[in-house]
Design a protein around this motif. Structure first.
Motif, PDB file in Angstrom:
ATOM      1  N   ALA A 214     -12.652   4.687 -16.395  1.00  0.00           N
ATOM      2  CA  ALA A 214     -13.423   5.290 -15.310  1.00  0.00           C
ATOM      3  C   ALA A 214     -14.900   5.374 -15.675  1.00  0.00           C
ATOM      4  O   ALA A 214     -15.780   5.082 -14.845  1.00  0.00           O
ATOM      5  N   TRP A 215     -15.190   5.771 -16.912  1.00  0.00           N
ATOM      6  CA  TRP A 215     -16.585   5.884 -17.364  1.00  0.00           C
ATOM      7  C   TRP A 215     -17.281   4.524 -17.334  1.00  0.00           C
ATOM      8  O   TRP A 215     -18.442   4.416 -16.907  1.00  0.00           O
ATOM      9  N   SER A 496     -18.353   1.864 -29.954  1.00  0.00           N
ATOM     10  CA  SER A 496     -19.182   3.064 -29.956  1.00  0.00           C
ATOM     11  C   SER A 496     -20.614   2.732 -30.361  1.00  0.00           C
ATOM     12  O   SER A 496     -21.578   3.200 -29.733  1.00  0.00           O
ATOM     13  N   ALA A 497     -20.772   1.917 -31.407  1.00  0.00           N
ATOM     14  CA  ALA A 497     -22.117   1.545 -31.855  1.00  0.00           C
ATOM     15  C   ALA A 497     -22.853   0.756 -30.774  1.00  0.00           C
ATOM     16  O   ALA A 497     -24.050   0.965 -30.542  1.00  0.00           O
ATOM     17  N   LEU A 498     -22.145  -0.154 -30.104  1.00  0.00           N
ATOM     18  CA  LEU A 498     -22.778  -0.946 -29.050  1.00  0.00           C
ATOM     19  C   LEU A 498     -23.210  -0.056 -27.889  1.00  0.00           C
ATOM     20  O   LEU A 498     -24.297  -0.230 -27.318  1.00  0.00           O
ATOM     21  N   VAL A 505     -31.582   1.036 -25.846  1.00  0.00           N
ATOM     22  CA  VAL A 505     -32.273   0.007 -25.061  1.00  0.00           C
ATOM     23  C   VAL A 505     -32.693   0.569 -23.704  1.00  0.00           C
ATOM     24  O   VAL A 505     -33.813   0.341 -23.228  1.00  0.00           O
ATOM     25  N   MET A 506     -31.798   1.326 -23.080  1.00  0.00           N
ATOM     26  CA  MET A 506     -32.108   1.919 -21.784  1.00  0.00           C
ATOM     27  C   MET A 506     -33.276   2.903 -21.888  1.00  0.00           C
ATOM     28  O   MET A 506     -34.157   2.936 -21.024  1.00  0.00           O
ATOM     29  N   PHE A 628     -24.888  -3.136 -22.013  1.00  0.00           N
ATOM     30  CA  PHE A 628     -24.425  -2.922 -23.391  1.00  0.00           C
ATOM     31  C   PHE A 628     -23.430  -1.763 -23.449  1.00  0.00           C
ATOM     32  O   PHE A 628     -22.417  -1.835 -24.149  1.00  0.00           O
ATOM     33  N   MET A 629     -23.733  -0.689 -22.714  1.00  0.00           N
ATOM     34  CA  MET A 629     -22.833   0.463 -22.709  1.00  0.00           C
ATOM     35  C   MET A 629     -21.485   0.088 -22.108  1.00  0.00           C
ATOM     36  O   MET A 629     -20.428   0.483 -22.608  1.00  0.00           O
ATOM     37  N   PHE A 630     -21.512  -0.687 -21.018  1.00  0.00           N
ATOM     38  CA  PHE A 630     -20.268  -1.124 -20.384  1.00  0.00           C
ATOM     39  C   PHE A 630     -19.450  -1.988 -21.342  1.00  0.00           C
ATOM     40  O   PHE A 630     -18.239  -1.768 -21.516  1.00  0.00           O
ATOM     41  N   PHE A 631     -20.098  -2.962 -21.975  1.00  0.00           N
ATOM     42  CA  PHE A 631     -19.359  -3.845 -22.888  1.00  0.00           C
ATOM     43  C   PHE A 631     -18.930  -3.101 -24.148  1.00  0.00           C
ATOM     44  O   PHE A 631     -17.899  -3.440 -24.752  1.00  0.00           O
TER      45      PHE A 631
END
Length: 662
Positions: A214-215, A496-498, A505-506, A628-631
């Motif tokens: 969901a996140w 988690s690191a990614l 980056v954001m 990046f957060m999604f992947f």
């Protein structure tokens, strides 16, 4: 018959949802496993029926069946096929069918892949999911039926709002709804745990994958909505703190806290009651977002409905589920077993700090969003709460969180060493400090807080790399040993690191484009030039064009830099004859430095045009960070320890001696 089939499928789905809601609860109460087991086929059947309804509505749109009122109001025969399909959920009624479809999908997934769950827990979870489905299927059938007929059938439709006829808007709502509705699984698990009066690490292991899915979807949905607003609405911004934007941001903040809280619960058997409460709060905020969009209390490009009857119905749904779940929590939470103890300086402590800052920040957004609405409802007075309020309340809470993020993964569970973690992060601190000094030297006239923001972004990025380097003992062991350790690290660590690096980056993109954005508004005649951020734009005139379902007036602008040609930008104004409305299409040139953003304004009496030009430095890092957060979430989800399901308990084998003795 297609529309009638869809309508009957919704009614049958309602009946099945009622069965799914009632019989499993009775079965668990009277200890009848057959009744409890009804939840599994009921959840699967409900999903199939709603798929039929959604498919019937899609067929009506694709074939331009204007005898269906919903199709006539939101489609047109000349509309491109992509937008005929996206129009299915580009309106209130169709979007609600998509809402319950995603809800049924999550329920069917738990029914199909939840065989390792305790039977009583699975039955109660699916019963709660069924109750949510009952509420929203009743809402659709009674107030928002998408299959109503109009007679006689019109020759053609009224079309879809032109600003919604965009590729990003074809995918933005499904991801957003998957995020909103996906949190219902965490809610259902929380309510089921309260009903059972029992919660353990296996519960957290099951909640985490659904919350993570969901996140991820909500992260991507919000990012796509921001990207669409940036290039489609013609104002050059990426976030407006619009109440409906905030309505999606609040469950994201609460869901992020829930993810980290569930991690503590799974690993250390701590924060049990708090995790349950967060699961309830997160879905409650999702329901509130549904209410804001569909109640008529807001006028926004995001808002679907203005019918107060629908708003009252959703308000009733909110009262039942939010009020009921909090009442159940107040009753049953004191009976739950307490979690394990830990020192303030520990990984658990860092995640508690993470939760505290995220929930307080969410509360700040909540107050800024709802206070103007509540004030207007009570006193009739209208006030506006915009960026200044959120900058003064939200940002000071997030900065300490960003500073603390790299420390968490470097602290040990139960009791950590803050000094040792700080020493490991020395390289990240040096890189961040060097970046701050360089940015300050390049921009001596301010803004003064911008270098701090750039430093924070690099702190997060290098800190995320430090986590992987530390766990693989880079520079502390041989390269072969470090490589072996790196290969054996769990995927969740890389994910988690990614995600943390993506946040960095954001942050850099947000700070750069906010602090150093350039803007020019000029009246240009053909042949005139405007300069901005080292670019020269020459207006060469306008040309008329014709699209599939619109007329277009486009400006031609030749862009050069230091006398060398760069590109040609063609911003335009589109007029949609069917919808009788117009849109502004920006011309955008992107480079590693940032976006050159050009908007063609109104014509002037002398034959010229008003032109707005922006230069947004590094703005695309905002959406790159979200990707990046999604992947990162996808990588974590692929970890076998986070795959949906808890390990089955091994069956005890009868010892030969015991067997012989019988």
């Amino acid at each position: 018959m297609i529309a009638e089939t869809g309508h009957y499928a919704l009614i049958l789905a309602l009946g099945v949802a009622i069965v799914q809601m009632v019989l499993p609860v009775i079965g668990t109460r009277v200890n009848d496993p057959r009744l409890a087991a009804v939840s599994v086929p009921a959840a699967q059947a409900q999903f199939v029926l709603i798929c039929i309804a959604f498919g019937a509505l899609t067929v009506a749109y694709v074939t331009s069946d204007f005898s269906v009122l919903n199709v006539w109001q939101n489609s047109h025969s000349a509309k491109p096929m992509l937008y005929k399909i996206s129009a299915v959920w580009g309106n209130h009624e169709g979007s609600m069918v998509l809402w319950v479809l995603i809800l049924a999908l999550f329920g069917a997934a738990v029914a199909t892949f939840g065989s390792n769950l305790p039977r009583q827990l699975q039955a109660n979870v699916l019963a709660v999911q069924g109750s949510i489905a009952v509420a929203f299927l009743l809402f659709i059938i009674m107030t928002s039926n998408p299959f109503l007929r109009v007679s006689p059938a019109p020759f053609d439709g009224q079309g879809l709002n032109p600003v919604l006829q965009d590729p990003a808007l074809a995918f933005h709502p499904p991801f957003l709804y998957a995020g909103y509705v996906g949190f219902s699984m965490a809610f259902s698990f929380a309510v089921a745990a309260l009903i059972d009066g029992r919660i353990d690490a296996a519960w957290a292991r099951w909640v985490r994958p659904w919350t993570l899915v969901a996140w991820m979807c909500l992260t991507l949905g919000i990012a796509m909505g921001s990207w669409w607003a940036y290039y489609e609405l013609g104002w050059g911004g990426f976030w407006f703190w619009d109440p409906v934007e905030n309505a999606s941001f609040m469950p994201w903040l609460a869901g992020t806290a829930l993810l980290h809280s569930a991690l503590v619960m799974e690993k250390r058997d701590a924060l049990k009651v708090w995790t349950i409460l967060l699961a309830i709060i997160t879905f409650s905020l999702s329901l509130m977002g549904t209410f804001l969009v569909r109640s008529g209390v807001l006028t926004s490009v995001h808002a679907f409905a203005v019918d107060p009857t629908r708003g009252v119905f959703i308000l009733g749904i909110m009262a039942i589920f939010i009020g009921g779940s909090f009442a159940l929590f107040a009753w049953r939470a004191p009976l739950l077993s307490k979690g394990g103890l830990f020192a303030p300086i520990s990984r658990e402590g860092s995640l508690v700090l993470n939760n505290l800052l995220l929930t307080v920040a969410c509360a700040a957004v909540f107050v800024g969003t709802l206070y103007p609405l509540a004030l207007e409802a009570v006193t009739g007075e209208k006030i506006s709460v915009g960026a200044p309020f959120f900058n003064l309340t939200f940002v000071p809470l997030i900065v300490p969180l960003l500073i603390a993020v790299p420390f968490g993964p470097l602290l040990a569970w139960k009791r950590g060493d803050l000094l040792a973690a700080a020493q490991r992060l020395m390289v990240a601190a040096i890189v961040a400090l060097a970046a701050m000094i360089i940015v300050l030297a390049l921009h001596q006239n301010g803004p003064w807080l911008a270098p701090l923001g750039i430093g924070l972004g690099l702190w997060l990025i290098v800190g995320a790399g430090t986590e992987i380097a530390t766990r693989s003992k880079l520079f502390d062991a041989s390269l072969g040993e470090s490589w072996r350790r790196a290969r054996n690290l769990p995927r969740a660590a890389y994910g988690s690191a990614l995600a943390h690096a993506g946040l960095g980056v954001m942050v850099i993109g947000l700070v750069a484009t906010t602090a150093w954005r350039s803007e020019r508004i000029e009246a240009l005649a053909p042949g005139a030039t405007v300069d901005i951020a080292g670019y020269e734009l020459t207006f060469e005139g306008v040309k008329e064009g014709l699209g599939p379902n619109y007329k277009e007036l486009a400006g031609i602008f030749r862009v050069t830099r230091d006398g060398q040609p760069v590109t040609t930008l063609i911003p335009s104004k589109r007029a949609y004859s069917v919808e009788k409305s117009a849109t502004t299409e920006a011309g955008i040139h992107n480079s590693w430095r940032g976006d050159l953003y050009l908007v063609l304004g109104d014509p002037l009496k002398d034959g010229g045009y008003t032109v707005r030009v922006y230069f947004n430095p590094m703005v695309r890092l905002i959406w790159l960070g979200a990707l990046f957060m999604f992947f990162g979430g996808m990588v974590s989800l692929s970890d076998r320890r986070l795959r949906v399901g808890a390990p089955k308990r091994a069956k005890q084998k009868t010892k030969p001696a015991m067997a012989a003795g019988k």
